[in-house]
Design a protein around this motif. Structure first.
Motif, mmCIF file in Angstrom:
data_model
loop_
_atom_site.group_PDB
_atom_site.id
_atom_site.type_symbol
_atom_site.label_atom_id
_atom_site.label_comp_id
_atom_site.label_asym_id
_atom_site.label_seq_id
_atom_site.Cartn_x
_atom_site.Cartn_y
_atom_site.Cartn_z
ATOM 1 N N LYS A 377 1.700 -5.157 -2.328
ATOM 2 C CA LYS A 377 2.929 -4.747 -1.663
ATOM 3 C C LYS A 377 2.656 -3.446 -0.923
ATOM 4 N N ASN A 378 3.336 -3.297 0.226
ATOM 5 C CA ASN A 378 3.175 -2.100 1.046
ATOM 6 C C ASN A 378 1.768 -1.998 1.623
ATOM 7 N N PRO A 380 -1.082 -1.863 4.637
ATOM 8 C CA PRO A 380 -1.048 -1.192 5.942
ATOM 9 C C PRO A 380 -0.437 -2.089 7.014
ATOM 10 N N VAL A 381 0.235 -1.479 7.964
ATOM 11 C CA VAL A 381 0.987 -2.241 8.963
ATOM 12 C C VAL A 381 0.086 -3.057 9.880
ATOM 13 N N ASP A 382 -1.196 -2.726 9.946
ATOM 14 C CA ASP A 382 -2.080 -3.452 10.860
ATOM 15 C C ASP A 382 -2.853 -4.569 10.162
ATOM 16 N N TRP A 383 -2.433 -4.940 8.956
ATOM 17 C CA TRP A 383 -3.116 -6.031 8.259
ATOM 18 C C TRP A 383 -2.595 -7.382 8.746
ATOM 19 N N SER A 419 1.212 -1.320 -4.297
ATOM 20 C CA SER A 419 1.648 -1.821 -5.596
ATOM 21 C C SER A 419 1.358 -3.314 -5.632
ATOM 22 N N GLY A 420 1.751 -3.959 -6.732
ATOM 23 C CA GLY A 420 1.410 -5.368 -6.879
ATOM 24 C C GLY A 420 0.156 -5.520 -7.707
ATOM 25 N N ALA A 421 -0.545 -6.650 -7.539
ATOM 26 C CA ALA A 421 -1.728 -6.967 -8.339
ATOM 27 C C ALA A 421 -2.927 -7.170 -7.418
ATOM 28 N N GLY A 438 -8.324 3.389 -5.710
ATOM 29 C CA GLY A 438 -7.805 4.422 -6.589
ATOM 30 C C GLY A 438 -6.521 5.066 -6.089
ATOM 31 N N ASN A 439 -5.783 5.632 -7.063
ATOM 32 C CA ASN A 439 -4.558 6.393 -6.772
ATOM 33 C C ASN A 439 -3.512 5.562 -6.044
ATOM 34 N N ASN A 440 -3.233 4.388 -6.597
ATOM 35 C CA ASN A 440 -2.147 3.541 -6.121
ATOM 36 C C ASN A 440 -1.270 3.189 -7.320
ATOM 37 N N SER A 441 -0.482 2.132 -7.216
ATOM 38 C CA SER A 441 0.384 1.697 -8.322
ATOM 39 C C SER A 441 0.120 0.236 -8.643
#
Length: 518
Positions: A377-378, A380-383, A419-421, A438-441
């Motif tokens: 989730k969330n 990058p907008v260019d994916w 976030s997400g899996a 690293g450093n995400n949710s």
């Protein structure tokens, strides 16, 4: 000249006295960018782009517009710290078919009063199509359109708007059309090697509005092109079975000399960059005007023979070059042969620049990365679009290999607010050397990486991964960094992993994880 390929095709022209029935609209996807709902315009359904793209902002164009589809647009955010980003529409198509793609742009001052239209790029799949510059047209109150022909190499085609170093404000798009073409159209082009970008398409001797559907069954635009020194032919002709399937209406007029003498004119009406071009010229005439005469002439381009002794008869003809080098202004000359008794003429012409296709990310890698995208989730907008190509427009955080076999070799989405899996399909990215998330949710279990034989560095620290500490890491032969600290892993760290030579392992901050003594 080895690069030159000329073919003369004689096509049967049927002179029909009755009016043809209204043709069916072409098989097409018509997208009204920025519109909130679908609409029917001139009998054809245009769909909103809401379900086709997840980024950008819908904006209304103030003031009067020439066409309903110009009343809205989609604008994409310019990021000064990431000058090269693409924003893609991914359109479902039929693999192996050729498609005409037309993009339309009408700025409408949406980036602010006094801000000129932005200059930006457009991309198809992994191929750089060209630069979009609407400044001159917008100054004249006009929209700009670009048209190309590309082969569908998969089940989808991505059409992308992209910012570049010269982009000064948010890029945008007003409309997108993807039209499936008949298999015979432009079929001399090697579409597995090249795309085609329209330079000019004209109905010669014609001075009316653009000829398009329903006259052209694919809704190609035939612009007017007339000269004061030529005499139009206004006889009504209906043609069928013609190479490239031009509309019969373009044969109602022509450019011709006033008498039996050379006809010379500049076409297209602007200078060309140094490149290779596809050129097709169309000729036909009604039998009544021929009488007992003959219309035979040579065709040259910039003084170089293009075709010799072309005889124009009621049967009609097309001459084309699949790969002709041009630069600057182009002069066409039709020179009557010694036995010709009628003036030379030409009815229509098309010219495309040939675009060498860029590479494509290996399908297996692209499929796997799209599965990862869906599990995050969330993102990058260019994916969107091709993950790796064009080379300067790879997805944020994605590093790719060079060469003909384009693989994804690294992921770095550290501190991206994900976030997400992490989807198990990451194991199919078998060229990966590093995974930095690293450093995400991120949460859930860590998928099996044992198939990643080139993997050297894994950073999954400062997330919320759960589950038993993965035992497979000891079987990743090149692993040198494994950072898993500050997650919620359980169980024990395998002693073999602790003893693995050259491995830097960090697992602190997992409150339920037991480490055996080293």
């Amino acid at each position: 000249m080895p690069y030159l390929r000329l073919i003369l095709l004689l096509a049967v022209l049927s002179l029909l006295s009755s009016t043809l029935s209204q043709p069916s609209p072409p098989s097409a996807i018509l997208i009204d960018c920025g519109a909130s709902a679908s609409s029917v315009i001139n009998g054809r359904k245009w769909q909103s782009d809401t379900d086709l793209i997840s980024t950008g902002t819908s904006k209304n164009v103030s003031g009067q517009v020439l066409d309903q589809i110009l009343s809205t647009l989609r604008s994409f955010p310019l990021n000064p710290s990431a000058t090269r980003r693409k924003f893609c529409y991914v359109i479902s198509v039929s693999r192996g078919w050729k498609y005409m793609i037309r993009t339309t742009y009408f700025y409408g001052g949406v980036n602010g009063k006094g801000t000129p239209p932005p200059v930006f790029d457009q991309i198809v799949d992994g191929t750089f199509w060209g630069v979009v510059n609407t400044t001159a047209d917008y100054a004249d109150g006009l929209a700009s359109y670009y048209e190309g022909v590309f082969l569908a190499q998969g089940k989808s085609i991505s059409v992308c708007i992209a910012s570049n170093t010269y982009t000064s404000s948010d890029p945008f798009i007003s409309a997108l059309e993807v039209v499936r073409l008949d298999g015979t159209v432009y079929n001399s082009t090697k579409f597995k090697e090249f795309g085609m970008s329209l330079v000019a398409r004209h109905a010669f001797g014609y001075s009316g509005p653009i000829i398009r559907f329903p006259d052209d069954e694919f809704d190609r635009f035939w612009e007017p092109y007339s000269l004061n020194s030529t005499v139009p032919n206004n006889r009504k002709l209906e043609v069928s079975g013609f190479w490239n399937l031009p509309p019969s209406r373009i044969f109602n007029t022509d450019l011709r000399a006033n008498q039996v003498q050379p006809l010379e004119f500049t076409w297209p009406p602007m200078p060309l960059k140094n490149s290779f071009y596809y050129i097709a010229l169309y000729f036909a005439h009604d039998s009544d005007s021929l009488g007992d005469g003959s219309r035979v002439f040579d065709v040259s381009v910039n003084g170089i023979a293009y075709y010799k002794e072309l005889s124009v008869s009621p049967a009609g003809s097309v001459i084309f070059a699949s790969r002709w080098p041009l630069e600057g202004l182009t002069t066409l000359t039709l020179t009557p042969t010694s036995g010709s008794t009628l003036a030379p003429l030409v009815n229509g012409g098309e010219m495309f620049e040939l675009i060498s296709l860029g590479g494509r990310t290996l399908v297996r890698d692209a499929t796997a990365l799209n599965a990862i995208k869906r599990s995050f989730k969330n993102v990058p907008v260019d994916w969107n679009g091709d993950p790796c190509m064009p080379k300067n427009y790879s997805w944020t955080g994605v590093t790719c290999s060079d060469g003909p076999r384009i693989r994804i070799v690294a992921l770095n989405l550290t501190s991206m607010g994900l976030s997400g899996a992490l989807a198990p399909q990451v194991a199919k990215l078998t060229a990966l050397s590093s995974i930095w998330l690293g450093n995400n949710s991120l949460s859930g279990s860590i998928p099996d990486f044992s198939s990643l034989k080139f993997l050297e560095s894994v950073h999954l620290e400062d997330n919320s991964f759960t589950g038993t500490f993965p035992s497979f890491f000891n079987g990743v032969p090149r692993l040198r960094e494994l950072f898993l600290q500050n997650n919620n892993l359980t169980g024990k760290v395998p002693s073999k992993l602790l003893q693995k030579p050259g491995l830097e392992l960090r697992v602190s901050g997992n409150p339920f994880l037991t480490q055996p003594p080293r």
